[in-house]
Enzyme design. Sequence first.
Site, PDB file in Angstrom:
ATOM      1  N   ASP A 141      17.470 -19.573  -5.548  1.00 27.67           N
ATOM      2  CA  ASP A 141      17.240 -21.013  -5.748  1.00 27.67           C
ATOM      3  C   ASP A 141      17.982 -21.500  -7.000  1.00 27.67           C
ATOM      4  O   ASP A 141      18.022 -22.697  -7.277  1.00 27.67           O
ATOM      5  CB  ASP A 141      15.737 -21.362  -5.782  1.00 27.67           C
ATOM      6  CG  ASP A 141      14.991 -20.637  -6.884  1.00 27.67           C
ATOM      7  OD1 ASP A 141      15.597 -19.814  -7.598  1.00 27.67           O
ATOM      8  OD2 ASP A 141      13.776 -20.906  -7.048  1.00 27.67           O
ATOM      9  N   SER A 142      18.637 -20.582  -7.716  1.00 29.71           N
ATOM     10  CA  SER A 142      19.552 -20.976  -8.789  1.00 29.71           C
ATOM     11  C   SER A 142      20.657 -21.869  -8.225  1.00 29.71           C
ATOM     12  O   SER A 142      21.350 -22.541  -8.992  1.00 29.71           O
ATOM     13  CB  SER A 142      20.151 -19.735  -9.457  1.00 29.71           C
ATOM     14  OG  SER A 142      20.698 -18.866  -8.488  1.00 29.71           O
ATOM     15  N   ASP A 176      15.727 -17.025  -1.298  1.00 33.80           N
ATOM     16  CA  ASP A 176      14.622 -17.408  -2.183  1.00 33.80           C
ATOM     17  C   ASP A 176      13.708 -18.435  -1.531  1.00 33.80           C
ATOM     18  O   ASP A 176      14.189 -19.397  -0.926  1.00 33.80           O
ATOM     19  CB  ASP A 176      15.199 -18.060  -3.449  1.00 33.80           C
ATOM     20  CG  ASP A 176      14.932 -17.243  -4.694  1.00 33.80           C
ATOM     21  OD1 ASP A 176      13.985 -16.432  -4.693  1.00 33.80           O
ATOM     22  OD2 ASP A 176      15.680 -17.428  -5.670  1.00 33.80           O
ATOM     23  N   LYS A 209      12.646 -13.915  -0.916  1.00 36.96           N
ATOM     24  CA  LYS A 209      12.198 -13.522  -2.259  1.00 36.96           C
ATOM     25  C   LYS A 209      11.174 -14.537  -2.749  1.00 36.96           C
ATOM     26  O   LYS A 209      11.356 -15.744  -2.545  1.00 36.96           O
ATOM     27  CB  LYS A 209      13.365 -13.442  -3.245  1.00 36.96           C
ATOM     28  CG  LYS A 209      12.900 -13.151  -4.686  1.00 36.96           C
ATOM     29  CD  LYS A 209      14.018 -12.705  -5.587  1.00 36.96           C
ATOM     30  CE  LYS A 209      14.847 -13.824  -6.171  1.00 36.96           C
ATOM     31  NZ  LYS A 209      14.099 -14.793  -7.007  1.00 36.96           N
ATOM     32  N   GLU A 258       8.701 -15.510  -6.216  1.00 33.82           N
ATOM     33  CA  GLU A 258       8.294 -15.267  -7.601  1.00 33.82           C
ATOM     34  C   GLU A 258       6.795 -14.956  -7.626  1.00 33.82           C
ATOM     35  O   GLU A 258       5.986 -15.704  -7.054  1.00 33.82           O
ATOM     36  CB  GLU A 258       8.630 -16.476  -8.477  1.00 33.82           C
ATOM     37  CG  GLU A 258      10.136 -16.657  -8.595  1.00 33.82           C
ATOM     38  CD  GLU A 258      10.547 -17.725  -9.593  1.00 33.82           C
ATOM     39  OE1 GLU A 258       9.714 -18.175 -10.414  1.00 33.82           O
ATOM     40  OE2 GLU A 258      11.733 -18.115  -9.553  1.00 33.82           O
ATOM     41  N   GLU A 293      13.225  -9.942 -14.342  1.00 35.70           N
ATOM     42  CA  GLU A 293      14.123 -10.825 -15.101  1.00 35.70           C
ATOM     43  C   GLU A 293      13.689 -10.979 -16.552  1.00 35.70           C
ATOM     44  O   GLU A 293      12.497 -11.195 -16.842  1.00 35.70           O
ATOM     45  CB  GLU A 293      14.185 -12.209 -14.427  1.00 35.70           C
ATOM     46  CG  GLU A 293      15.094 -13.181 -15.187  1.00 35.70           C
ATOM     47  CD  GLU A 293      15.517 -14.410 -14.410  1.00 35.70           C
ATOM     48  OE1 GLU A 293      15.133 -14.543 -13.230  1.00 35.70           O
ATOM     49  OE2 GLU A 293      16.248 -15.238 -15.004  1.00 35.70           O
TER      50      GLU A 293
END
Length: 287
Positions: free
Chosen positions: A51-52, A90, A120, A122, A189
């Site tokens: 999502d970056s 993401d 993915k 978080e 991270e």
Amino acid sequence: MSAHASTAESRISVRDIRLRKGQDPLVCLTAYTAPMAGLMDPYCDILLVGDSVGMVVHGLPSTVGVTLDMMILHGQAVMRGSRRALVVVDMPFGSCEGAPEVAFANAVRVLQETGAQAVKIECAPAVIGNIRYLVDRGVPVMGHVGLRPQAVLVEGGFRARGREAEEQNQILAEMRGAVDAGVFALVVEGVAESLATELTAQCPVPTIGIGASAACDGQILVTEDMLGLFESSPRFVRRYGDLRGLVASAVERYAKDVSTRRFPGHGETYFSTRRKAGAPLVDIPAG
Ligand code: KIV
């Protein structure tokens, strides 16, 4: 046979990734577009449609503004451009924090509409139950602990995590929660080497570090950081290229050539010939 079956069979699988625990380091990069995915595919075990993309491609200030539709669009492009790497997409902010049925429906949309093999998520403590719910229903999930960019609003910025004992214990607990929920790999991270070492030792699935030292089972970077597209990048990024300089100098030369009428030249121009009286004009390239 489904539209995605043949590609899924020839790709690196979630199982292959799980089996790499403690083996050769996993090579992972982010990808958002088809041509870039095609260039990276031969060298990468995992292409992450992170999502970056919101910050790197769309100029957003954080990943919070990224939507499910954006992730699906970029996931489709990366799948079209690659054929070997495992593609992980993401789940954006807000797509997995609510009711488990909604999280499941969102993850199914991502897998079905992109053809990617995994998502993915978080690993905020509040989503661990949903991760379990998804894995139990056949959705492969990669976790993400340590600095969690989607928590930027509550954290008040991006900062390395786990320097104090209390936070270290919290991140170790996040890792255990994610593993118990069934993740097949874990992005770690922005943590100190000592914590990355502890996480990797305790975690039964591969850890993939970003700003988390060489202690992890693999590494990932945001590709555009690594290629030097931005003026500044985090300290943990090693630059393997100077895309910024390359683009600026190419565009400067192009602008000069257009302004001075040196582009387009003879070889870049089509010319017309009249073959027979009354026949249509035919454009042929010069040279
Ligand atoms: O969104 C992303 O690109 C990521 C990587 C930085 C791991 O989550």
